[in-house]
Enzyme design. Sequence first.
Site, PDB file in Angstrom:
ATOM      1  N   GLU A  45      -2.798   0.206  13.990  1.00 60.80           N
ATOM      2  CA  GLU A  45      -1.133   0.157  13.718  1.00 60.80           C
ATOM      3  C   GLU A  45      -0.447   1.556  14.375  1.00 60.80           C
ATOM      4  O   GLU A  45      -0.152   2.532  13.594  1.00 60.80           O
ATOM      5  CB  GLU A  45      -0.525   0.210  12.147  1.00 60.80           C
ATOM      6  CG  GLU A  45       0.766   0.125  12.134  1.00 60.80           C
ATOM      7  CD  GLU A  45       0.991   0.037  10.601  1.00 60.80           C
ATOM      8  OE1 GLU A  45       0.288   0.056   9.516  1.00 60.80           O
ATOM      9  OE2 GLU A  45       2.338   0.108  10.056  1.00 60.80           O
ATOM     10  N   GLU A  60       2.527   2.687  14.969  1.00 67.16           N
ATOM     11  CA  GLU A  60       4.099   2.057  14.719  1.00 67.16           C
ATOM     12  C   GLU A  60       5.014   3.015  15.742  1.00 67.16           C
ATOM     13  O   GLU A  60       5.256   3.968  15.630  1.00 67.16           O
ATOM     14  CB  GLU A  60       4.691   2.250  13.220  1.00 67.16           C
ATOM     15  CG  GLU A  60       6.129   2.056  13.199  1.00 67.16           C
ATOM     16  CD  GLU A  60       6.475   1.806  11.550  1.00 67.16           C
ATOM     17  OE1 GLU A  60       5.856   2.026  10.772  1.00 67.16           O
ATOM     18  OE2 GLU A  60       7.657   1.746  11.341  1.00 67.16           O
ATOM     19  N   TYR A  83       6.315   6.640   5.274  1.00 66.53           N
ATOM     20  CA  TYR A  83       5.533   5.640   4.317  1.00 66.53           C
ATOM     21  C   TYR A  83       4.682   6.197   3.296  1.00 66.53           C
ATOM     22  O   TYR A  83       3.779   6.949   3.639  1.00 66.53           O
ATOM     23  CB  TYR A  83       4.808   4.715   5.339  1.00 66.53           C
ATOM     24  CG  TYR A  83       4.799   3.035   4.253  1.00 66.53           C
ATOM     25  CD1 TYR A  83       3.805   2.996   3.865  1.00 66.53           C
ATOM     26  CD2 TYR A  83       5.804   2.576   4.534  1.00 66.53           C
ATOM     27  CE1 TYR A  83       3.664   1.867   3.138  1.00 66.53           C
ATOM     28  CE2 TYR A  83       5.767   1.179   3.920  1.00 66.53           C
ATOM     29  CZ  TYR A  83       4.975   0.748   3.222  1.00 66.53           C
ATOM     30  OH  TYR A  83       4.886  -0.215   2.581  1.00 66.53           O
ATOM     31  N   SER A 126       2.737  -8.483   8.621  1.00 69.09           N
ATOM     32  CA  SER A 126       1.993  -7.717   7.661  1.00 69.09           C
ATOM     33  C   SER A 126       3.215  -6.864   7.007  1.00 69.09           C
ATOM     34  O   SER A 126       3.235  -5.829   7.349  1.00 69.09           O
ATOM     35  CB  SER A 126       1.022  -6.988   8.310  1.00 69.09           C
ATOM     36  OG  SER A 126       0.577  -6.012   7.409  1.00 69.09           O
ATOM     37  N   LYS A 183      -1.457  -4.368  14.196  1.00 68.84           N
ATOM     38  CA  LYS A 183      -0.173  -4.328  13.681  1.00 68.84           C
ATOM     39  C   LYS A 183       1.153  -3.377  14.397  1.00 68.84           C
ATOM     40  O   LYS A 183       1.335  -2.337  14.050  1.00 68.84           O
ATOM     41  CB  LYS A 183      -0.338  -3.503  12.333  1.00 68.84           C
ATOM     42  CG  LYS A 183       1.049  -3.569  11.082  1.00 68.84           C
ATOM     43  CD  LYS A 183       0.647  -3.437   9.845  1.00 68.84           C
ATOM     44  CE  LYS A 183       1.821  -3.009   8.675  1.00 68.84           C
ATOM     45  NZ  LYS A 183       1.568  -3.476   7.546  1.00 68.84           N
ATOM     46  N   ASP A 192       0.943  -1.197   0.123  1.00 67.68           N
ATOM     47  CA  ASP A 192      -0.006   0.119  -0.129  1.00 67.68           C
ATOM     48  C   ASP A 192       0.913   1.329  -0.073  1.00 67.68           C
ATOM     49  O   ASP A 192       0.496   2.174   0.442  1.00 67.68           O
ATOM     50  CB  ASP A 192      -0.819  -0.032   1.154  1.00 67.68           C
ATOM     51  CG  ASP A 192      -0.149  -0.120   2.420  1.00 67.68           C
ATOM     52  OD1 ASP A 192       0.990  -0.871   2.629  1.00 67.68           O
ATOM     53  OD2 ASP A 192      -0.398   0.616   3.530  1.00 67.68           O
ATOM     54  N   LYS A 251      -6.501  -0.138   6.817  1.00 63.26           N
ATOM     55  CA  LYS A 251      -4.967   0.193   7.652  1.00 63.26           C
ATOM     56  C   LYS A 251      -4.968   1.579   7.842  1.00 63.26           C
ATOM     57  O   LYS A 251      -5.233   2.514   6.868  1.00 63.26           O
ATOM     58  CB  LYS A 251      -3.974  -0.625   6.791  1.00 63.26           C
ATOM     59  CG  LYS A 251      -2.657   0.015   7.618  1.00 63.26           C
ATOM     60  CD  LYS A 251      -1.551  -0.167   6.335  1.00 63.26           C
ATOM     61  CE  LYS A 251      -0.704   1.275   6.758  1.00 63.26           C
ATOM     62  NZ  LYS A 251       0.679   0.988   6.092  1.00 63.26           N
TER      63      LYS A 251
HETATM   64  P1  13P Z   1       7.195  -2.380   6.420  1.00 64.03           P
HETATM   65  O1  13P Z   1       6.888  -3.718   6.742  1.00 64.03           O
HETATM   66  O2  13P Z   1       7.911  -1.930   5.406  1.00 64.03           O
HETATM   67  O3  13P Z   1       7.651  -1.698   7.881  1.00 64.03           O
HETATM   68  O4  13P Z   1       5.614  -1.575   6.133  1.00 64.03           O
HETATM   69  C1  13P Z   1       4.690  -1.516   7.173  1.00 64.03           C
HETATM   70  C2  13P Z   1       3.370  -0.938   6.869  1.00 64.03           C
HETATM   71  O5  13P Z   1       2.887  -0.143   7.665  1.00 64.03           O
HETATM   72  C3  13P Z   1       3.144  -1.079   5.472  1.00 64.03           C
HETATM   73  O6  13P Z   1       1.748  -1.099   5.470  1.00 64.03           O
END
Ligand code: 13P
Length: 442
Positions: free
Chosen positions: A269, A271, A442, A380, A311, A117, A229
């Site tokens: 997610e 992160e 990202y 993922s 995630k 994505d 997501k």
């Molecule tokens: P990565 O596995 O490259 O960290 O990507 C995570 C992400 O959020 C992609 O949807």
Amino acid sequence: MWLERALQCGEEIRDIIIGNSFIYLWHLLFWSFERQAGESQYWEAERGEMASASLVSSSPVLGKSEWVKGGQSIRLSSTAAIRCLPATITIRASYADELVKTAKTIASPGRGILAMDESNATCGKRLASIGLENTEANRQAYRTLLVSAPSLGQYISGAILFEETLYQSTVDGKKIVDILVEQGIVPGIKVDKGLVPLAGSNNESWCQGLDGLASRSAAYYQQGARFAKWRTVVSIPNGPSALAVKEAAWGLARYAAISQDNGLVPIVEPEILLDGEHGIDRTFEVAQKVWAEVFFYLAENNVLFEGILLKPSMVTPGAECSDRATPEQVASYTLKLLKTRIPPAVPGIMFLSGGQSEVEATLNLNAMNQAPNPWHVSFSYARALQNTCLKTWGGRPENVKAAQDALLLRAKANSLAQLGKYTGEGESEEAKKGMFVKGYVY
Ligand code: 13P
């Protein structure tokens, strides 16, 4: 005189006692009425809508009514509190069974998610790394290669798409969504609108995308998406500030509730970026705080836990920390975090790779699956599934088959890691290269 005053005082005290008792009795009556009404609603709900009843029983916010009822210290029954939320429950109930089923399908043994994505800007960076221009045709050619890898569905249960891909066809004119469904892969969609600076914070960010999310989600569902997501980030070197953590958690919870109302299983997610020189203990401490806050707000927003997927980042030392951790240490810290923060009602934990090398991400996942877990613990990955594949392709049609083989190799390795059976033998040097990029967007 004093006698008269004493009698008067006694009367006043008696009035207060009677008055208070009356108020107390009235409250008792009122509560018992509420409780009965709530219970009958609960049983009706249970008879008609099993899933909505499970939402009710799995939603800790209902038990929190003691905090919200004007400072009363007497705890209301959780069923009484249902009366406050009929609209939410009715709407959510229409998709509840489907959400649970979708989440279970994605969290099926030996399978995980292919995150493909990348926004157009990020996809452009990927294409540039192999000398290709960032055109729609090149993005289409690359994504066609990914989704049509033979028998990909054996290892991959879901694929997260960028909006362009959800509405795109392959080079041969077949809808990408249809190819995924034929492969037994559930199509998903990235719904957040990216990160922007968070005013009032320590150079931190927040994730946009709530405006218009309900109507976009409904349209994505129509187009075949069944999960969503939303990626927000928390930076350890920048704090994280309490404000940034709260904002991240609240945004995720609102997104999750809106997704569920529109039939999409939300991937939650937050992160925790790898950036920093901190050790693994500091990551653990921050992750505990973040997940506590996330689940508090998910509950407050009446999110159905059985219909979400998580995630998380694995708990590792910061990318610039000189003390590295073994897969066993990463697994031990990460599982400790999950066991103290994630209810077993959640069906699947699908880790991101976050800049780890392909092999490192697979080894860490494998270490986490050496004993049974309360949830499906899987992957993922974007970079950790696609890196060798992209390099092998290099934009050349004659390399498509070899690139698909490279993708299948990684997908199979992670499938084995999900089952705790990956050995790490025979991996290429390319697959062992770390992919951490400082300040990665990202
Ligand atoms: P990565 O596995 O490259 O960290 O990507 C995570 C992400 O959020 C992609 O949807």
